[in-house]
Design an enzyme around this catalytic site. Structure first.
Site, PDB file in Angstrom:
ATOM      1  N   SER A   1       0.682  -1.116   0.051  1.00 31.38           N
ATOM      2  CA  SER A   1       0.123  -0.167  -0.016  1.00 31.38           C
ATOM      3  C   SER A   1       0.833   0.989  -0.044  1.00 31.38           C
ATOM      4  CB  SER A   1      -0.804   0.051   1.206  1.00 31.38           C
ATOM      5  OG  SER A   1      -1.641   1.026   1.235  1.00 31.38           O
ATOM      6  N   SER A   2       0.709   2.127  -1.063  1.00 34.52           N
ATOM      7  CA  SER A   2       1.788   3.356  -1.124  1.00 34.52           C
ATOM      8  C   SER A   2       3.114   2.787  -1.173  1.00 34.52           C
ATOM      9  CB  SER A   2       1.221   4.169   0.066  1.00 34.52           C
ATOM     10  OG  SER A   2       1.652   5.380  -0.171  1.00 34.52           O
ATOM     11  N   LEU A   3       3.923   3.529  -0.372  1.00 40.09           N
ATOM     12  CA  LEU A   3       5.436   3.312  -0.350  1.00 40.09           C
ATOM     13  C   LEU A   3       5.523   1.911   0.081  1.00 40.09           C
ATOM     14  CD1 LEU A   3       8.259   4.608   0.073  1.00 40.09           C
ATOM     15  CD2 LEU A   3       7.899   4.679   2.395  1.00 40.09           C
TER      16      LEU A   3
ATOM     17  N   HIS B   1      -0.693  11.172  -2.449  1.00 37.36           N
ATOM     18  CA  HIS B   1      -2.023  10.970  -2.997  1.00 37.36           C
ATOM     19  C   HIS B   1      -2.857  11.661  -3.669  1.00 37.36           C
ATOM     20  CE1 HIS B   1      -0.471   6.644  -2.135  1.00 37.36           C
ATOM     21  NE2 HIS B   1      -0.241   7.178  -0.829  1.00 37.36           N
TER      22      HIS B   1
END
Length: 644
Positions: free
Chosen positions: A99-101, A202
């Site tokens: 998730s994300s990074l 984001h």
């Protein structure tokens, strides 16, 4: 358990803190070795040691850790090192989801790129963000995500970064705009948390860094994933990546919930959160049916139980043959590991293990009138033997409830014998749970089994002609709604927070003429402002379970019969002998003039149980017995002696 596929979950910014992974670094050679290798890469670029930054003595874990040149690589290093620790201990993922990074971590685990390449990409991203972007931040909001689309203060000053579940979403924005949003949320009484980040990930607020960063990715060669790689950017499995992928994962909204759906039905998987704070474990649980929440595991947390959690997970994933060996260590002493518990729970979803003790003869307490066993958790946590609660069939799940105390008890006998095939048994329960425990004991004795103890906590006596304070005319279903919501509020409050008039919902606050659905909607709305921090769908299911279950007990049809063999029985008697007292208007939707507030059950139990041991405790009323400090402490102290 060994048939379930393992999923590693990797989180990004917002999960970090100083000293994360410190215990693993000190105790695990696999974790330490990987951290040192990664630290060398970091040092070659920065001439600083990340290990020194994270674990230096003058820094405490509650200090803000939000400088991106450190937090970006630190999150990767800690999560990747934990993954290597698990893999080196034979815990191999079949799926990874980031998730994300955290997508950098998942790609490194899946061998899309090696750890050096991933760390270089991460550190370069941090440098570009610092150079080109204005400082901003992110706010996690505990409220229905539709609030964002309905309130101009939100959609005009921020962008939605992710929807974690129905009642939790995150917005990104610049500092001044976030301050306006926080003022609005405070005024509305909406819970929120400012995440420990300095940039508006984001969102378009970081677009100024995109061109420079994407150019830096030109020379990266991505390999085909060695294991199934699920993206929280697309919500789908990926086998190839385009040039902008590692920019898009921090620029575009997160789609973690869809990624979980892509993996498959929760019953087929074990989810292991590699993040420092268990962030994704929480989100995963909220995105699956409650029955499968026990299949989600967290290793790291700020509370320094990381190595203990690793050992639990290693034990949990031992071959099944190990479990069968453990089952026969001693005739009455088994190991009740999480693995074995989950195996039992698949067959009997009503079983709940309420403490972490794995060895010893188990204790079984049966649900009260509302159907759940959460109220026993505080007692269970203090016991030195495995402690199981048995919920009502149909409680919070789509199963048909059983009808009548005898039928329910026969089913609970099956559950108990599945956990502990032979006696002696230790049984108990609060209120109606004590009646059920007594009937279970009676049925076990008829099967030739020995029952060691029965604990009855202020339990009524089943059917008696003159009534016992619970034998009343047909109850308005809205009473069940009011009782369920107010008991849920009680359970969510600490003892020093409780104030009747400020905490509970009074019947006069809600129009009795509302339909059942309208009444439920209204109490859920009020409960949010009384300290109940649970998703609406959870509270709705809790209330409807209560409405479904309460008529099924048919206590007026149950007659208490003597036990066939001598058993030590304990009755915890509330010396105030009050059922509702001042809480009557908070637990009865309408006033019942014929209501008898006295329990008067102890004499009846003494008549049918020779040598009944009575323990006097003091609570304001029956409903508060498992909520007030003075009564709960007395119960824990005595149960500690009963159960050894």
């Amino acid at each position: 358990m060994n048939n379930q596929k393992i999923v590693f979950m990797c989180a990004g910014q917002g999960s970090q803190y100083y000293e994360m992974g410190r215990e693993l670094f000190k105790s695990s050679s696999e974790f330490q070795d990987t951290m040192i290798k990664l630290d060398k890469v970091f040092f070659d670029i920065t001439k600083e040691s990340m290990i020194e930054v994270l674990y230096r003595k003058e820094i405490r874990k509650n200090n803000n850790f939000d400088t991106i040149k450190y937090t970006h690589p630190a999150i990767f290093m800690v999560e990747y090192s934990l993954a290597q620790l698990l893999i080196n201990n034979g815990i191999y993922p079949e799926y990874v989801v980031g998730s994300s990074l955290g997508e950098f971590v998942s790609c490194a685990i899946a061998n899309v790129m090696n750890y050096e390449e991933a760390l270089h990409c991460i550190m370069n991203q941090a440098n570009v963000l610092e150079r080109y972007c204005k400082e901003g931040g992110m706010i996690s909001i505990i409220y229905d995500y539709n609030l964002f689309f309905n309130e101009p203060i939100l959609f005009e000053n921020s962008e939605i970064a992710c929807i974690n579940y129905q009642t939790n979403f995150v917005v990104s924005g610049l500092i001044h705009n976030l301050e306006l949003i926080e003022a609005f949320l405070k005024k509305r009484g909406i819970t929120f948390v400012r995440l420990p980040v300095k940039y508006a990930f984001h969102s378009s607020f970081i677009d100024s860094a995109s061109e420079s960063y994407i150019i830096s990715l030109d020379n990266i060669i991505y390999k085909k994933p060695a294991i199934k790689l699920i993206s929280s950017l697309t919500g789908a499995a990926i086998t190839t990546m385009n040039k902008t992928y590692f920019w898009d994962i921090v620029r575009k909204p997160i789609n973690f919930g869809e990624a979980l759906k892509t993996i498959g039905h929760a019953k087929d998987f074990l989810y292991i959160d590699l993040s420092p704070s268990g962030t994704l474990a929480n989100f995963a649980k909220r995105n699956m049916e409650r029955d499968y929440a026990e299949q989600v595991f967290t290793i790291m947390s700020p509370f320094h139980k990381d190595m203990e959690n690793v050992e639990k997970l290693k034990n949990l994933l031992k071959p099944r043959t190990q479990i069968h060996i453990h089952k026969h260590i001693h005739e009455h002493t088994n190991l009740y590991t999480n693995m074995r518990y989950l195996e039992l729970k698949r067959v009997f979803p009503e079983i709940r293990k309420l403490n972490e003790v794995e060895e010893g003869c188990p204790i079984f307490w049966i649900h009260g009138g509302l159907g759940g066993v959460g109220a026993y958790s505080g007692i269970a946590a203090q016991m030195k033997r495995p402690f199981f609660g048995i919920q009502a069939r149909g409680f919070m799940i789509n199963h048909s409830p059983l009808i009548g105390i005898q039928n329910m008890s026969a089913y609970y006998v099956q559950i108990i014998k599945a956990v502990q095939p032979k006696g002696p048994y230790d049984l108990g329960g609060f209120s109606l749970g004590g009646v059920l425990a007594y009937e279970v004991a009676r049925q076990l004795q008829k099967l030739g089994e020995e029952v060691n103890t029965i604990v009855l906590l202020d339990s009524p006596f089943g059917y008696i002609n003159q009534g016992d304070g619970l034998q009343r005319k047909q109850v308005n279903p809205k009473t069940y709604i009011l009782q369920a919501i107010n008991l849920a509020i009680l359970a969510s409050l600490k003892p020093d927070q409780f104030n009747v008039s400020q905490s509970l919902i009074h019947r006069n606050e809600i129009d009795l003429q509302l339909t059942e659905d309208e009444y439920i909607e209204k109490v859920i709305h009020f409960a949010k402002f009384r300290g109940l921090n649970k998703p609406d769908n959870f509270v709705n299911a809790l209330i409807r379970s209560n409405i479904k279950l309460r008529p099924t007990y048919r206590r007026e049809e149950y007659h208490v019969h003597p036990l066939t063999n001598m058993t030590r029985c304990y009755y915890f008697n509330n010396i105030n002998n009050v059922f509702l007292g001042e809480l009557e208007s908070y637990f009865m939707a309408e006033q019942v003039h014929t209501y008898d507030d006295q329990m008067n059950a102890l004499n009846q139990w003494e008549n049918i149980i020779p040598n009944l041991r009575v323990i006097d405790v003091e609570a304001s009323n029956h409903m508060m017995m498992l909520s007030e400090t003075r009564s709960i402490e007395a119960i824990i102290k005595k149960c500690g002696k009963i159960y050894g």
